[in-house]
Design an enzyme around this catalytic site. Structure first.
Site, PDB file in Angstrom:
ATOM      1  N   TYR A 133     -11.317   7.487-106.199  1.00 23.84           N
ATOM      2  CA  TYR A 133     -12.551   6.707-106.086  1.00 23.84           C
ATOM      3  C   TYR A 133     -13.667   7.659-105.665  1.00 23.84           C
ATOM      4  CZ  TYR A 133     -15.872   3.017-105.331  1.00 23.84           C
ATOM      5  OH  TYR A 133     -16.985   2.220-105.445  1.00 23.84           O
ATOM      6  N   GLN A 194     -13.585  -4.062-107.300  1.00 21.35           N
ATOM      7  CA  GLN A 194     -12.981  -4.292-108.617  1.00 21.35           C
ATOM      8  C   GLN A 194     -12.324  -3.023-109.158  1.00 21.35           C
ATOM      9  OE1 GLN A 194     -16.158  -4.634-107.810  1.00 21.35           O
ATOM     10  NE2 GLN A 194     -17.543  -3.809-109.344  1.00 21.35           N
ATOM     11  N   GLN A 262     -24.214  12.250 -92.710  1.00 20.06           N
ATOM     12  CA  GLN A 262     -23.374  11.057 -92.724  1.00 20.06           C
ATOM     13  C   GLN A 262     -24.201   9.783 -92.714  1.00 20.06           C
ATOM     14  OE1 GLN A 262     -20.165  11.271 -93.298  1.00 20.06           O
ATOM     15  NE2 GLN A 262     -20.354  13.492 -93.274  1.00 20.06           N
ATOM     16  N   GLU A 330     -14.416   9.273 -87.566  1.00 20.25           N
ATOM     17  CA  GLU A 330     -13.851   9.771 -88.820  1.00 20.25           C
ATOM     18  C   GLU A 330     -14.066  11.283 -88.929  1.00 20.25           C
ATOM     19  OE1 GLU A 330     -14.441   9.314 -93.664  1.00 20.25           O
ATOM     20  OE2 GLU A 330     -15.696   8.164 -92.302  1.00 20.25           O
ATOM     21  N   HIS A 331     -15.276  11.732 -88.616  1.00 22.02           N
ATOM     22  CA  HIS A 331     -15.591  13.160 -88.653  1.00 22.02           C
ATOM     23  C   HIS A 331     -16.000  13.621 -87.256  1.00 22.02           C
ATOM     24  CE1 HIS A 331     -16.655  11.766 -92.806  1.00 22.02           C
ATOM     25  NE2 HIS A 331     -15.907  12.810 -93.115  1.00 22.02           N
TER      26      HIS A 331
END
Length: 340
Positions: A133, A194, A262, A330-331
């Protein structure tokens, strides 16, 4: 509205202020989870027809059939050749560095024999097909292509299927070029929940994969969470977040840009800086205000920084480490003289 929050761990009410900063609207989360569940169920039931419908609705791409959503590999290679030489060289240099790094990670098959003749060990084989993705909506990142495609190639994955949204039909040439550099096998102009559903369950056109990797917005992250078990996933990431620990030795402009890197992903992204030096935080604040108007994704940056960003003065670097563990970002970036 302040450009970014300023907090001090020594101030009364700091814990409550930090908790509020880290909290997301639960009602918004519930509405998103409901929407994602319905989209995934629809894609599982109706396949290509549902993918086409959601792509028209969310990305305003009026493809008549799925063939109109598959991007030929020839277009990716043409995009690579059409890039300015400096950009093409940068992509290829990044790809080589990523490959060298991940070659150190490759797991190997091994066995050993016990005294009674029992053979034990680990058999390592690559997955057959992986879905990548790649964000292409509010932000498009060729780095996401390289950092997901190249490790898969190093591991020996046989087939890479890439999905990326193309809002309004706009295809990012750097993303397509990166797909050519990374050795992607098929590319579809589909995004959102989707796309995750199509990769997880398979449709008549998009083949089901064994694992889905890559970042996305909150809807993509929720979709990956829901399909985990049907397929493997790398992690649940998004909206993006960065936490920087600084000792005041880095040029303030560098950290302002690292916070932007970010925060520009999404209005719900989070960028936080921890530092014991209040004067240095003032300098970073000034750099943010000076550099912000020059940024191409100004509206998203303003909303992200004002809503969920913060410059936090800590007592010392030991307390900064305590907050790092509490926030669990996350970072994590260590902008200090002695990172070890």
């Amino acid at each position: 509205m302040s450009v970014i929050h300023r907090l001090d761990t020594r101030a009364p009410g700091f814990d409550a202020a930090l908790a509020a900063l880290l909290d997301r609207d639960a009602a918004q989360d519930q509405a998103m989870e409901t929407a994602v569940r319905q989209i995934l169920e629809d894609v599982r039931a109706r396949g290509d027809a549902a993918v086409l419908e959601y792509t028209r609705r969310f990305d305003q791409v009026a493809a008549h059939d799925m063939a109109g959503l598959e991007i030929p590999l020839a277009d990716c290679h043409a995009a690579l050749q059409a890039l300015p030489e400096a950009q093409r060289a940068a992509l290829q240099a990044a790809a080589e560095r990523i490959q060298r790094y991940h070659e150190h990670q490759v797991a190997h098959t091994w066995t050993y024999t016990e005294a009674d003749g029992t053979v034990l060990g680990q058999q390592v084989t690559a997955l057959d097909r992986v879905g990548l993705y790649v964000p292409g909506g509010k932000a498009a990142y060729p780095s996401s292509v390289l950092m997901n495609a190249i490790p898969a190639k190093v591991a020996g994955v046989a087939e890479l299927i890439m999905v990326t949204p193309t809002p309004g039909g706009a295809r990012n040439p750097l993303v397509l070029a990166a797909a050519a550099v990374g050795g992607v096998d098929r590319v579809f102009a589909v995004g959102g929940a989707q796309a995750v559903g199509a990769l997880a369950y398979g449709t008549a056109t998009i083949p089901a994969v064994d694992k889905i990797t890559g970042p996305g917005n909150a809807y993509v992250a929720e979709a990956k969470r829901r399909v985990f078990g049907t397929v493997g996933i790398d992690m649940i990431a998004g909206p993006s977040e960065i936490l920087i620990v600084a000792d005041g030795s880095t040029p303030p402009e560098w950290l302002a840009m690292d916070l932007f890197s970010q925060a520009e992903h999404d209005e719900l992204a989070q960028a936080i800086l921890l530092c014991p030096d209040g004067a240095y935080l003032d300098a970073v604040h000034a750099a943010i205000e000076r550099l912000l108007p020059e940024q191409p994704r100004l509206a998203i940056l303003r909303q992200s920084l004002a809503g969920r960003g913060a410059l936090i003065q800590v007592r010392d670097l030991a307390q900064a480490c305590e907050l790092v563990n509490r926030i669990a970002p996350e970072h994590l970036e260590l902008s200090v003289a002695d990172p070890q």
